[in-house]
Design a protein around this motif. Structure first.
Motif, mmCIF file in Angstrom:
data_model
loop_
_atom_site.group_PDB
_atom_site.id
_atom_site.type_symbol
_atom_site.label_atom_id
_atom_site.label_comp_id
_atom_site.label_asym_id
_atom_site.label_seq_id
_atom_site.Cartn_x
_atom_site.Cartn_y
_atom_site.Cartn_z
ATOM 1 N N PHE A 35 0.875 -1.180 0.000
ATOM 2 C CA PHE A 35 0.000 0.000 0.000
ATOM 3 C C PHE A 35 0.913 1.231 0.000
ATOM 4 C CE2 PHE A 35 -4.434 -0.738 2.183
ATOM 5 C CZ PHE A 35 -4.768 -1.681 1.228
ATOM 6 N N PRO A 36 0.620 2.255 -0.817
ATOM 7 C CA PRO A 36 1.374 3.504 -0.683
ATOM 8 C C PRO A 36 1.012 4.190 0.634
ATOM 9 C CG PRO A 36 -0.414 3.765 -2.263
ATOM 10 C CD PRO A 36 -0.414 2.319 -1.848
ATOM 11 N N LYS A 37 1.879 5.090 1.065
ATOM 12 C CA LYS A 37 1.653 5.755 2.362
ATOM 13 C C LYS A 37 0.331 6.499 2.404
ATOM 14 C CE LYS A 37 6.059 6.142 4.488
ATOM 15 N NZ LYS A 37 6.852 6.871 5.422
ATOM 16 N N SER A 38 -0.026 7.139 1.278
ATOM 17 C CA SER A 38 -1.273 7.924 1.255
ATOM 18 C C SER A 38 -2.474 7.012 1.494
ATOM 19 C CB SER A 38 -1.413 8.650 -0.082
ATOM 20 O OG SER A 38 -1.364 7.713 -1.143
ATOM 21 N N LEU B 155 -0.874 -6.651 7.264
ATOM 22 C CA LEU B 155 -0.580 -5.448 6.477
ATOM 23 C C LEU B 155 -0.421 -4.284 7.450
ATOM 24 C CD1 LEU B 155 -0.377 -3.711 3.922
ATOM 25 C CD2 LEU B 155 -2.864 -3.867 3.673
ATOM 26 N N TYR B 156 0.801 -3.750 7.528
ATOM 27 C CA TYR B 156 1.109 -2.674 8.482
ATOM 28 C C TYR B 156 0.730 -1.326 7.860
ATOM 29 C CZ TYR B 156 4.038 -6.317 10.538
ATOM 30 O OH TYR B 156 4.498 -7.485 11.088
ATOM 31 N N LEU B 157 -0.055 -0.551 8.574
ATOM 32 C CA LEU B 157 -0.506 0.742 8.055
ATOM 33 C C LEU B 157 0.238 1.920 8.683
ATOM 34 C CD1 LEU B 157 -4.341 -0.016 8.062
ATOM 35 C CD2 LEU B 157 -2.767 -0.126 6.124
ATOM 36 N N GLU C 215 6.591 -1.445 8.934
ATOM 37 C CA GLU C 215 6.901 -0.476 7.868
ATOM 38 C C GLU C 215 5.572 -0.119 7.231
ATOM 39 O OE1 GLU C 215 9.851 -1.639 4.881
ATOM 40 O OE2 GLU C 215 11.009 -2.609 6.457
ATOM 41 N N THR C 216 5.359 1.163 7.056
ATOM 42 C CA THR C 216 4.073 1.617 6.515
ATOM 43 C C THR C 216 3.855 1.024 5.118
ATOM 44 O OG1 THR C 216 4.439 3.648 7.729
ATOM 45 C CG2 THR C 216 2.685 3.671 6.073
ATOM 46 N N GLY C 217 2.747 0.293 4.965
ATOM 47 C CA GLY C 217 2.398 -0.263 3.656
ATOM 48 C C GLY C 217 2.998 -1.623 3.374
ATOM 49 N N MET C 218 3.748 -2.186 4.335
ATOM 50 C CA MET C 218 4.378 -3.496 4.106
ATOM 51 C C MET C 218 3.398 -4.626 4.438
ATOM 52 S SD MET C 218 7.912 -4.992 5.690
ATOM 53 C CE MET C 218 7.395 -5.217 7.392
ATOM 54 N N LEU C 219 3.369 -5.607 3.570
ATOM 55 C CA LEU C 219 2.556 -6.800 3.801
ATOM 56 C C LEU C 219 3.489 -7.941 4.192
ATOM 57 C CD1 LEU C 219 -0.373 -8.028 1.626
ATOM 58 C CD2 LEU C 219 1.480 -9.607 2.142
ATOM 59 N N GLU D 216 0.705 4.848 17.421
ATOM 60 C CA GLU D 216 -0.277 3.781 17.194
ATOM 61 C C GLU D 216 0.209 2.837 16.112
ATOM 62 O OE1 GLU D 216 -4.002 5.630 16.187
ATOM 63 O OE2 GLU D 216 -4.388 6.221 18.270
ATOM 64 N N LYS D 217 0.079 1.564 16.382
ATOM 65 C CA LYS D 217 0.363 0.549 15.360
ATOM 66 C C LYS D 217 -0.980 0.045 14.836
ATOM 67 C CE LYS D 217 2.048 -4.269 15.312
ATOM 68 N NZ LYS D 217 2.610 -5.295 16.224
ATOM 69 N N TRP D 218 -1.165 0.143 13.528
ATOM 70 C CA TRP D 218 -2.395 -0.348 12.894
ATOM 71 C C TRP D 218 -2.050 -1.485 11.947
ATOM 72 C CZ3 TRP D 218 -7.509 1.158 13.436
ATOM 73 C CH2 TRP D 218 -7.758 2.332 14.166
ATOM 74 N N ILE D 219 -2.861 -2.524 11.983
ATOM 75 C CA ILE D 219 -2.647 -3.700 11.142
ATOM 76 C C ILE D 219 -3.977 -4.172 10.566
ATOM 77 C CG2 ILE D 219 -2.251 -6.194 11.334
ATOM 78 C CD1 ILE D 219 0.073 -5.833 12.876
ATOM 79 N N ILE D 220 -3.938 -4.616 9.326
ATOM 80 C CA ILE D 220 -5.051 -5.405 8.791
ATOM 81 C C ILE D 220 -4.561 -6.848 8.751
ATOM 82 C CG2 ILE D 220 -6.555 -5.853 6.808
ATOM 83 C CD1 ILE D 220 -6.291 -2.913 6.032
ATOM 84 N N ARG D 221 -5.353 -7.755 9.304
ATOM 85 C CA ARG D 221 -4.966 -9.169 9.367
ATOM 86 C C ARG D 221 -5.997 -10.030 8.634
ATOM 87 N NH1 ARG D 221 -3.929 -13.888 13.187
ATOM 88 N NH2 ARG D 221 -4.380 -15.516 11.653
ATOM 89 N N THR D 222 -5.482 -10.896 7.760
ATOM 90 C CA THR D 222 -6.292 -11.977 7.212
ATOM 91 C C THR D 222 -5.330 -13.147 6.974
ATOM 92 O OG1 THR D 222 -7.695 -12.671 5.355
ATOM 93 C CG2 THR D 222 -6.235 -10.838 4.916
#
Ligand SMILES: O=C(O)CCC(=O)C(=O)O
Ligand SMILES: [Fe+2]
Length: 262
Positions: free
Chosen positions: A63-66, A189-191, A222-226, A247-253
Protein backbone atom coordinates in the motif's frame (compact mmCIF):
# COMPACT_ATOMS: atom_id res chain seq x y z
CA UNK A 1 -0.70 4.48 33.64
CA UNK A 2 0.46 1.06 34.86
CA UNK A 3 1.93 -1.16 32.22
CA UNK A 4 -0.33 -4.10 31.30
CA UNK A 5 0.94 -7.23 32.94
CA UNK A 6 2.34 -9.85 30.63
CA UNK A 7 1.18 -13.26 31.70
CA UNK A 8 3.25 -16.24 30.64
CA UNK A 9 1.75 -18.75 28.27
CA UNK A 10 -0.22 -21.36 30.16
CA UNK A 11 -0.03 -25.17 30.40
CA UNK A 12 3.74 -25.18 29.97
CA UNK A 13 3.02 -24.73 26.27
CA UNK A 14 2.75 -21.51 24.37
CA UNK A 15 -0.64 -20.11 23.76
CA UNK A 16 -2.73 -20.25 20.63
CA UNK A 17 -4.32 -17.26 18.98
CA UNK A 18 -7.47 -18.92 17.78
CA UNK A 19 -9.73 -16.78 15.63
CA UNK A 20 -12.66 -17.96 17.74
CA UNK A 21 -10.97 -17.27 21.06
CA UNK A 22 -13.24 -16.31 23.92
CA UNK A 23 -11.03 -13.26 24.40
CA UNK A 24 -11.93 -11.97 20.95
CA UNK A 25 -14.94 -9.70 20.54
CA UNK A 26 -17.73 -10.96 18.28
CA UNK A 27 -17.49 -10.32 14.55
CA UNK A 28 -19.41 -7.34 13.22
CA UNK A 29 -22.08 -7.94 10.62
CA UNK A 30 -22.55 -4.85 8.40
CA UNK A 31 -19.78 -4.46 5.82
CA UNK A 32 -17.86 -1.19 6.31
CA UNK A 33 -17.43 1.20 3.37
CA UNK A 34 -13.76 0.42 2.93
CA UNK A 35 -11.96 3.23 1.09
CA UNK A 36 -11.14 2.61 -2.59
CA UNK A 37 -7.64 1.49 -3.52
CA UNK A 38 -6.37 4.81 -4.86
CA UNK A 39 -3.97 5.23 -6.57
CA UNK A 40 -4.70 1.95 -8.31
CA UNK A 41 -2.58 -0.93 -7.11
CA UNK A 42 0.05 -2.18 -7.26
CA UNK A 43 2.16 0.98 -7.17
CA UNK A 44 5.38 -0.95 -7.58
CA UNK A 45 6.67 -4.33 -8.73
CA UNK A 46 5.56 -6.68 -6.00
CA UNK A 47 8.50 -8.93 -5.25
CA UNK A 48 8.78 -10.97 -2.08
CA UNK A 49 11.73 -10.46 0.25
CA UNK A 50 12.42 -13.47 2.45
CA UNK A 51 13.03 -12.70 6.14
CA UNK A 52 13.08 -16.31 7.35
CA UNK A 53 13.54 -19.06 4.77
CA UNK A 54 10.26 -20.79 3.97
CA UNK A 55 8.52 -19.11 6.93
CA UNK A 56 8.36 -15.30 6.70
CA UNK A 57 8.23 -13.14 3.58
CA UNK A 58 7.30 -9.50 2.95
CA UNK A 59 6.09 -7.29 0.14
CA UNK A 60 7.25 -3.73 0.75
CA UNK A 61 5.16 -0.76 -0.44
CA UNK A 62 2.15 -2.99 -0.99
CA UNK A 63 0.00 0.00 0.00
CA UNK A 64 1.37 3.50 -0.68
CA UNK A 65 1.65 5.75 2.36
CA UNK A 66 -1.27 7.92 1.26
CA UNK A 67 -3.54 4.89 1.12
CA UNK A 68 -2.35 3.74 4.55
CA UNK A 69 -3.28 7.18 5.85
CA UNK A 70 -6.73 6.98 4.27
CA UNK A 71 -7.22 3.56 5.82
CA UNK A 72 -6.10 4.61 9.29
CA UNK A 73 -8.51 7.60 9.19
CA UNK A 74 -11.32 5.34 8.07
CA UNK A 75 -10.55 2.48 10.45
CA UNK A 76 -10.49 4.93 13.36
CA UNK A 77 -14.22 5.45 12.79
CA UNK A 78 -15.03 1.74 13.25
CA UNK A 79 -16.30 0.43 16.58
CA UNK A 80 -13.05 -1.09 17.80
CA UNK A 81 -13.28 -3.12 20.97
CA UNK A 82 -10.46 -3.40 23.50
CA UNK A 83 -9.69 -7.06 24.10
CA UNK A 84 -9.56 -8.03 27.74
CA UNK A 85 -6.09 -8.69 29.06
CA UNK A 86 -7.24 -11.83 30.85
CA UNK A 87 -7.34 -14.63 28.28
CA UNK A 88 -9.14 -17.95 28.42
CA UNK A 89 -6.87 -20.83 29.45
CA UNK A 90 -4.38 -21.61 26.70
CA UNK A 91 -5.00 -18.37 24.82
CA UNK A 92 -2.31 -15.72 24.39
CA UNK A 93 -2.57 -12.47 26.30
CA UNK A 94 -3.38 -9.75 23.86
CA UNK A 95 -4.18 -6.19 24.70
CA UNK A 96 -5.25 -4.23 21.68
CA UNK A 97 -8.27 -2.63 20.08
CA UNK A 98 -9.86 -4.80 17.50
CA UNK A 99 -12.54 -4.96 14.86
CA UNK A 100 -13.44 -8.24 13.20
CA UNK A 101 -15.75 -8.90 10.28
CA UNK A 102 -16.61 -11.65 7.82
CA UNK A 103 -16.30 -9.74 4.57
CA UNK A 104 -15.62 -11.90 1.53
CA UNK A 105 -15.96 -8.91 -0.79
CA UNK A 106 -13.20 -6.95 0.94
CA UNK A 107 -11.01 -10.06 1.16
CA UNK A 108 -11.57 -10.48 -2.58
CA UNK A 109 -10.64 -6.87 -3.24
CA UNK A 110 -7.37 -7.35 -1.35
CA UNK A 111 -6.70 -10.49 -3.36
CA UNK A 112 -7.81 -9.51 -6.86
CA UNK A 113 -7.38 -5.71 -6.99
CA UNK A 114 -3.93 -5.17 -5.49
CA UNK A 115 -1.54 -7.41 -7.44
CA UNK A 116 -1.35 -9.79 -4.47
CA UNK A 117 -2.81 -12.74 -6.37
CA UNK A 118 -0.19 -12.37 -9.13
CA UNK A 119 2.65 -12.01 -6.60
CA UNK A 120 1.55 -15.06 -4.63
CA UNK A 121 0.80 -17.27 -7.63
CA UNK A 122 3.59 -16.10 -9.92
CA UNK A 123 6.38 -14.87 -7.66
CA UNK A 124 8.37 -18.11 -7.51
CA UNK A 125 7.28 -19.03 -3.98
CA UNK A 126 4.27 -21.10 -5.03
CA UNK A 127 5.77 -24.23 -3.40
CA UNK A 128 5.55 -22.61 0.03
CA UNK A 129 1.85 -21.95 0.38
CA UNK A 130 0.73 -25.50 1.20
CA UNK A 131 -1.59 -26.03 -1.76
CA UNK A 132 -3.50 -24.15 -4.41
CA UNK A 133 -4.08 -20.64 -3.05
CA UNK A 134 -7.62 -19.59 -3.92
CA UNK A 135 -8.02 -16.36 -1.98
CA UNK A 136 -7.96 -14.67 1.40
CA UNK A 137 -9.83 -15.47 4.58
CA UNK A 138 -13.05 -13.43 4.69
CA UNK A 139 -12.45 -13.11 8.44
CA UNK A 140 -10.76 -9.70 8.31
CA UNK A 141 -9.34 -8.33 11.55
CA UNK A 142 -8.25 -4.79 12.25
CA UNK A 143 -5.88 -4.20 15.16
CA UNK A 144 -4.89 -0.92 16.74
CA UNK A 145 -2.21 -1.01 19.42
CA UNK A 146 -1.64 2.16 21.42
CA UNK A 147 1.10 2.82 23.98
CA UNK A 148 1.43 -0.13 26.35
CA UNK A 149 -0.52 -2.59 24.16
CA UNK A 150 0.93 -5.83 22.81
CA UNK A 151 0.11 -9.40 21.69
CA UNK A 152 2.00 -11.93 23.76
CA UNK A 153 3.82 -14.94 22.28
CA UNK A 154 1.57 -17.48 20.58
CA UNK A 155 1.08 -19.68 17.55
CA UNK A 156 -1.52 -19.02 14.84
CA UNK A 157 -3.84 -21.90 14.01
CA UNK A 158 -4.75 -23.14 10.57
CA UNK A 159 -8.54 -22.96 10.23
CA UNK A 160 -10.92 -24.85 8.00
CA UNK A 161 -13.30 -22.51 6.26
CA UNK A 162 -15.52 -22.27 3.19
CA UNK A 163 -14.53 -19.68 0.62
CA UNK A 164 -17.11 -18.18 -1.66
CA UNK A 165 -15.36 -17.62 -4.97
CA UNK A 166 -16.54 -14.82 -7.23
CA UNK A 167 -18.19 -15.70 -10.55
CA UNK A 168 -15.67 -16.69 -13.20
CA UNK A 169 -15.78 -17.60 -16.89
CA UNK A 170 -16.50 -21.21 -15.90
CA UNK A 171 -19.14 -20.25 -13.38
CA UNK A 172 -21.12 -17.31 -14.70
CA UNK A 173 -22.58 -14.55 -12.58
CA UNK A 174 -24.52 -14.49 -10.31
CA UNK A 175 -23.50 -17.99 -9.19
CA UNK A 176 -20.67 -18.08 -6.74
CA UNK A 177 -18.89 -21.26 -5.91
CA UNK A 178 -18.54 -22.52 -2.34
CA UNK A 179 -15.12 -24.15 -1.93
CA UNK A 180 -13.77 -25.97 1.14
CA UNK A 181 -10.52 -24.24 2.09
CA UNK A 182 -8.05 -23.93 4.92
CA UNK A 183 -5.80 -21.10 6.03
CA UNK A 184 -2.05 -21.74 5.73
CA UNK A 185 -0.24 -18.39 6.11
CA UNK A 186 -1.05 -15.34 8.26
CA UNK A 187 -1.21 -12.03 6.39
CA UNK A 188 -0.38 -8.81 8.25
CA UNK A 189 -0.58 -5.45 6.48
CA UNK A 190 1.11 -2.67 8.48
CA UNK A 191 -0.51 0.74 8.06
CA UNK A 192 1.79 2.71 10.39
CA UNK A 193 5.41 2.64 11.50
CA UNK A 194 8.08 4.86 13.04
CA UNK A 195 7.49 7.33 10.22
CA UNK A 196 4.06 8.03 11.74
CA UNK A 197 5.46 8.10 15.27
CA UNK A 198 4.82 4.46 16.18
CA UNK A 199 7.68 3.01 18.18
CA UNK A 200 7.96 -0.56 19.41
CA UNK A 201 5.32 -2.93 18.08
CA UNK A 202 7.74 -5.20 16.24
CA UNK A 203 6.41 -8.57 15.19
CA UNK A 204 8.97 -10.93 16.71
CA UNK A 205 9.56 -14.51 15.63
CA UNK A 206 11.32 -17.16 17.71
CA UNK A 207 12.61 -19.88 15.36
CA UNK A 208 13.38 -22.32 18.16
CA UNK A 209 10.04 -22.01 19.96
CA UNK A 210 11.65 -20.34 22.96
CA UNK A 211 10.94 -16.75 23.85
CA UNK A 212 14.59 -15.82 24.34
CA UNK A 213 15.98 -12.44 23.33
CA UNK A 214 19.07 -13.70 21.54
CA UNK A 215 17.02 -15.82 19.15
CA UNK A 216 14.45 -13.12 18.41
CA UNK A 217 13.91 -12.08 14.80
CA UNK A 218 12.21 -8.70 15.14
CA UNK A 219 10.34 -7.22 12.20
CA UNK A 220 9.72 -3.51 12.69
CA UNK A 221 6.45 -2.25 11.21
CA UNK A 222 6.90 -0.48 7.87
CA UNK A 223 4.07 1.62 6.51
CA UNK A 224 2.40 -0.26 3.66
CA UNK A 225 4.38 -3.50 4.11
CA UNK A 226 2.56 -6.80 3.80
CA UNK A 227 4.00 -9.73 5.76
CA UNK A 228 3.13 -13.38 5.31
CA UNK A 229 4.14 -16.05 7.81
CA UNK A 230 3.49 -19.74 7.78
CA UNK A 231 1.02 -20.91 10.40
CA UNK A 232 -0.62 -24.13 11.60
CA UNK A 233 1.77 -26.99 12.44
CA UNK A 234 4.82 -25.11 11.15
CA UNK A 235 3.98 -21.80 12.81
CA UNK A 236 6.87 -20.13 14.60
CA UNK A 237 6.30 -18.81 18.08
CA UNK A 238 5.74 -15.06 17.64
CA UNK A 239 4.52 -11.95 19.40
CA UNK A 240 3.54 -8.36 18.73
CA UNK A 241 5.92 -6.39 20.96
CA UNK A 242 4.58 -3.62 23.15
CA UNK A 243 4.01 -0.31 21.43
CA UNK A 244 5.90 2.40 23.30
CA UNK A 245 4.59 5.49 21.47
CA UNK A 246 2.09 6.32 18.74
CA UNK A 247 -0.28 3.78 17.19
CA UNK A 248 0.36 0.55 15.36
CA UNK A 249 -2.39 -0.35 12.89
CA UNK A 250 -2.65 -3.70 11.14
CA UNK A 251 -5.05 -5.40 8.79
CA UNK A 252 -4.97 -9.17 9.37
CA UNK A 253 -6.29 -11.98 7.21
CA UNK A 254 -4.85 -15.28 5.93
CA UNK A 255 -3.92 -17.04 2.71
CA UNK A 256 -6.36 -19.86 1.95
CA UNK A 257 -5.71 -23.01 -0.04
CA UNK A 258 -8.27 -25.45 -1.42
CA UNK A 259 -8.97 -28.48 0.79
CA UNK A 260 -9.01 -31.73 -1.13
CA UNK A 261 -9.26 -31.84 -4.93
CA UNK A 262 -11.14 -29.31 -6.99
O1 LIG B 1 0.57 -7.50 15.83
C1 LIG B 1 1.46 -8.25 15.48
O2 LIG B 1 2.59 -7.85 15.19
C2 LIG B 1 1.22 -9.73 15.43
C3 LIG B 1 -0.23 -10.10 15.26
C4 LIG B 1 -0.43 -11.58 15.38
O3 LIG B 1 0.42 -12.31 15.77
C5 LIG B 1 -1.73 -12.19 15.00
O4 LIG B 1 -2.62 -11.50 14.50
O5 LIG B 1 -1.89 -13.40 15.19
FE1 LIG C 1 -0.14 -14.41 15.44
Amino acid sequence: MPKPKKAPATNGKSAQASTASATAPPASSASPSWPPFKPSLPITDLTFDTLVDDKVVVLRNFFPKSLCRDYVSFLSTLPLITTPGKPKRGMAVRVNDRFQIDDQKFADRLWYETGLKEAVLGGGLEHLWGGEVIGLNPNVRIYRYTKGQFFDAHYDDSNKITLTLPPSDDIPSPNRQQVPAKTTWTLLLYLTSASEGCTGGETVFYPHDRQVAKEAIAVAPETGMLLLHKHGNDCMLHEGREVTAGEKWIIRTDLCVARGGR
